[in-house]
Design an enzyme around this catalytic site. Structure first.
Site, PDB file in Angstrom:
ATOM      1  N   GLU A   1       0.867  -1.167   0.000  1.00 25.57           N
ATOM      2  CA  GLU A   1       0.000   0.000   0.000  1.00 25.57           C
ATOM      3  C   GLU A   1       0.912   1.227   0.000  1.00 25.57           C
ATOM      4  O   GLU A   1       1.819   1.319   0.829  1.00 25.57           O
ATOM      5  CB  GLU A   1      -0.885   0.002   1.252  1.00 25.57           C
TER       6      GLU A   1
ATOM      7  N   LYS B   1       4.274   0.536   9.723  1.00 27.73           N
ATOM      8  CA  LYS B   1       4.338   1.787   8.973  1.00 27.73           C
ATOM      9  C   LYS B   1       3.707   2.930   9.755  1.00 27.73           C
ATOM     10  O   LYS B   1       4.143   4.067   9.642  1.00 27.73           O
ATOM     11  CB  LYS B   1       3.632   1.621   7.620  1.00 27.73           C
TER      12      LYS B   1
ATOM     13  N   ARG C   1       5.527 -12.737   9.539  1.00 27.42           N
ATOM     14  CA  ARG C   1       6.211 -11.498   9.189  1.00 27.42           C
ATOM     15  C   ARG C   1       7.542 -11.415   9.930  1.00 27.42           C
ATOM     16  O   ARG C   1       7.767 -12.063  10.941  1.00 27.42           O
ATOM     17  CB  ARG C   1       5.343 -10.282   9.478  1.00 27.42           C
TER      18      ARG C   1
HETATM   19  P1  ATP Z   1       2.847  -2.500   8.186  1.00 22.76           P
HETATM   20  O1  ATP Z   1       2.206  -3.605   8.948  1.00 22.76           O
HETATM   21  O2  ATP Z   1       4.281  -2.287   8.471  1.00 22.76           O
HETATM   22  O3  ATP Z   1       2.075  -1.231   8.209  1.00 22.76           O
HETATM   23  P2  ATP Z   1       1.690  -3.478   5.827  1.00 22.76           P
HETATM   24  O4  ATP Z   1       1.561  -4.926   5.866  1.00 22.76           O
HETATM   25  O5  ATP Z   1       0.470  -2.700   6.105  1.00 22.76           O
HETATM   26  O6  ATP Z   1       2.905  -3.016   6.692  1.00 22.76           O
HETATM   27  P3  ATP Z   1       1.820  -3.355   3.011  1.00 22.76           P
HETATM   28  O7  ATP Z   1       2.176  -2.209   2.174  1.00 22.76           O
HETATM   29  O8  ATP Z   1       0.424  -3.831   2.998  1.00 22.76           O
HETATM   30  O9  ATP Z   1       2.272  -2.969   4.468  1.00 22.76           O
HETATM   31  O10 ATP Z   1       2.813  -4.551   2.752  1.00 22.76           O
HETATM   32  C1  ATP Z   1       3.098  -5.054   1.488  1.00 22.76           C
HETATM   33  C2  ATP Z   1       3.490  -6.482   1.622  1.00 22.76           C
HETATM   34  O11 ATP Z   1       4.608  -6.621   2.494  1.00 22.76           O
HETATM   35  C3  ATP Z   1       2.378  -7.308   2.188  1.00 22.76           C
HETATM   36  O12 ATP Z   1       2.247  -8.478   1.407  1.00 22.76           O
HETATM   37  C4  ATP Z   1       2.818  -7.632   3.564  1.00 22.76           C
HETATM   38  O13 ATP Z   1       2.351  -8.872   3.960  1.00 22.76           O
HETATM   39  C5  ATP Z   1       4.341  -7.603   3.463  1.00 22.76           C
HETATM   40  N1  ATP Z   1       4.936  -7.218   4.721  1.00 22.76           N
HETATM   41  C6  ATP Z   1       4.695  -6.112   5.441  1.00 22.76           C
HETATM   42  N2  ATP Z   1       5.384  -6.116   6.586  1.00 22.76           N
HETATM   43  C7  ATP Z   1       6.100  -7.262   6.599  1.00 22.76           C
HETATM   44  C8  ATP Z   1       7.019  -7.860   7.515  1.00 22.76           C
HETATM   45  N3  ATP Z   1       7.340  -7.267   8.684  1.00 22.76           N
HETATM   46  N4  ATP Z   1       7.553  -9.049   7.184  1.00 22.76           N
HETATM   47  C9  ATP Z   1       7.248  -9.642   6.033  1.00 22.76           C
HETATM   48  N5  ATP Z   1       6.394  -9.140   5.129  1.00 22.76           N
HETATM   49  C10 ATP Z   1       5.821  -7.967   5.402  1.00 22.76           C
END
Ligand code: ATP
Ligand code: MG
Length: 577
Positions: free
Chosen positions: A40, A284, A274
């Protein structure tokens, strides 16, 4: 950078790679492997994302498939083109290429809307007038079923009419939602009539004011994968219980004849744990808070765990890739020690980074028996790990700088560095023995005086005399003055979220996460160092020229990572010259 980058170790197999291998064997997707990385665009990518990127792009590479980059841009209030640009830059920096497969969920807004009309027409979705608050209160809990909305049994025609009017902008933000009609008593809360659309009269960074209703992430995500023909839809564990909802949407659309042309299968979602790191926050929302609150200097502040910060700090994409592969892919949440990332980096830098001498906290050293106005050049090895890196000349003269820390007027026991009467080796140069010291009115030592032994040129004594200490130095007249920024963990607790009741994780910010050596003196070859160039400063660690603040005659260096074991290693590696 002189020598070749780290040779990437092949990834060990893991449960996701096994699923893909099985699917290939059974012909489930006719041998296709299509993955995607779906960020996102509401922040900069962090090291957790790197794990997901390496997994998704890696799987595609290993299976002659492809990986899409798709922006899940369904929330205009938080998204921005700045984030889109930075995400593309970061994915490329990690060494991956999506080719022509760049997509945006916002490209599917019309398609999603048409599908919403399809489901509504079939009685599988309804317009609800409850507020977001009411909806969440009526959702029930894990032990309590939810309460059906009073609008759940609205006639189909009325729903269609209201949906169209929502889309046409007749209602204010939050007045209504479109909800899937699934099961208010489902043990899976995600199936209790989830919201599909909300009204938001907001400018979208791509679609402008074309839409005033926006799909919820859950309504957009699975279908976006489906539209793109994604075979293996890989996400983190918290989406495991969203999977039945994604399948419900796709299955019902398919039943109603809405499946995308040319896609004969539905994506298979698999979830992995994760990445969590000690001393690090990776949400984020929190990272944004750190930036907005001025706790760091922007998303690329070298103390941040974002990829842009790592890049600026001097991390190599190879080390990050190596780390991402080494932590593996599992189903169990765990916290990885941040030192594993740092070690991956040291391994890489050790091979690649040329060695230099730099004095961070200078103390003047005068060699009384060295002629005034004279200087000479000595040979120094560029990288003991890489013979091809060769040697360089470093100037030596009567007045040098050494580290404050390398001199003690009253040395503690076993102090092998410089002290009155004591002899040490100046790295690559000569043995020197301390004769006198000069102090100012306050009693602060301003100069250390020595005599040198010309017979020890190059750092060895022909009479077999041994010294226990070797220290680094720079010639005062030749040195370049620099600012050196020494970074430490941004948080001083392994788990930054571990705070007493009522306190914020910000209470765990490390007040010493940045220490500036404002008056460092570096050997003259560093005068020309270009932004992003990496070096080892002997005994101090690995450093990189800051890409933002460095200026030609006033370079700024970031410490990428410290050396683990400085002293004993250096003694062992003493060149045989
Ligand atoms: P955050 O939880 O940090 O706000 P998010 O999951 O909302 O991150 P996205 O932009 O939706 O952020 O993430 C894009 C991709 O990266 C998704 O497929 C998500 O599962 C993966 N991702 C995000 N954070 C992690 C992490 N700590 N480890 C592994 N994959 C991750
Ligand atoms: Mg997310």
């Amino acid at each position: 950078m002189s020598s070749a980058p780290l040779n990437p170790a092949p990834p060990a197999s893991d449960f996701i790679r096994e699923i893909v291998a099985q699917d290939n064997a059974s012909g489930k997707f006719a041998g296709r492997v299509i993955t995607r990385f779906p960020p996102e665009p509401n922040g900069y990518l962090h090291i957790g994302h790197a794990k997901s990127i390496c997994l998704n792009f890696g799987l595609a590479q290993e299976n002659a498939g492809r990986c899409h980059l798709r922006f899940d841009d369904t929330n205009p209030a938080k998204e921005d083109q700045e984030y889109v640009d930075s995400i593309m830059e970061d994915v490329r920096w990690l060494g991956f290429d999506w080719g022509e497969h760049l997509y945006y969920a916002s490209d599917y807004f019309q398609r999603l809307y048409d599908w919403a009309v399809l489901l509504t027409g079939a009685g599988l979705a309804y317009v609800c007038d409850l507020s977001a608050d009411q909806i969440s209160r009526m959702r029930g809990s894990l032990t309590q079923p939810g309460t059906p909305s009073p609008h759940r049994d609205r006639p189909v025609q009325e729903n269609l009419d209201l949906l169209e009017r929502m889309r046409n902008g007749e209602f204010p933000d939050g007045a209504r939602t479109l909800r899937a009609k699934i099961d208010m008593a489902s043990p899976n809360l995600n199936l209790r009539d989830p919201v599909m659309y909300r009204i938001a009269h907001a400018e979208h960074h791509r679609t402008g004011s074309q839409w005033c209703i926006y799909p919820m992430y859950d309504w957009a995500h699975g279908q976006s994968d489906w539209i793109e023909g994604v075979t293996h839809s890989i996400c983190t564990l918290e989406f495991e219980n969203h999977r039945p909802l994604y399948n419900w949407f796709v299955d019902n659309i398919a039943k109603l004849g809405g499946a995308p042309a040319n896609v004969s299968y539905r994506p298979q979602q698999s979830e992995f744990a994760r990445l969590n790191l000690t001393y690090t926050v990776l949400s984020k929302r929190r990272l944004l808070e750190l930036v907005k609150g001025g706790h760091v200097n922007g998303w690329d502040d070298p103390r941040m765990p974002t990829l842009s910060a790592f890049r600026r700090r001097g991390y190599t994409p190879e080390a990050i890739g190596q780390f991402a592969r080494s932590v593996g892919v599992t189903k169990f949440d765990s916290v990885i020690d941040v030192s594993r990332l740092e070690n991956a980096l040291r391994d890489d830098m050790n091979r690649r980074a040329p060695r230099r001498m730099g004095v961070l906290d200078p103390l003047k050293l005068v060699i009384d028996n060295y002629p005034e106005g004279q200087s000479e050049e000595l040979d120094a090895i560029n990288n003991p790990e890489d013979p091809a890196a060769g040697t360089r000349k470093i100037p030596f003269s009567r007045v040098l700088y050494i580290e404050q820390d390398d001199f003690r007027e009253i040395p503690p026991p076993k102090y092998h560095r410089l002290a009155p009467g004591q002899e040490v080796r100046l790295r690559y140069a000569f043995f020197v023995r301390c004769t006198t010291i000069v102090k100012d009115d306050q009693g602060v030592i301003t100069e250390v005086h020595c005599t040198y032994d010309p017979a020890t040129r190059g750092g060895d004594s022909p009479d077999g005399r041994k010294v226990k200490g070797t220290i680094h130095w720079v010639s005062a007249a030749h040195a370049v003055q620099a600012e050196v920024r020494l970074y430490d963990h941004l948080f001083n607790k392994q788990d930054p979220n571990d705070v007493p009741e009522g306190q914020s994780y910000l209470a765990n910010l490390n007040p010493h996460s940045l220490v500036v050596a404002a008056d460092a003196r570096l050997e003259p070859s560093l005068k020309e160092a270009a932004a992003g160039e990496r070096f080892q400063f002997e005994r101090h660690g690995y450093f990189c020229v800051d890409s933002r603040d460095s200026r030609p005659l006033r370079p700024v260096f970031n410490r990428t990572v410290s050396l683990k074991d400085t002293w004993s290693k250096m003694e062992k590696k003493k060149p045989a010259s």
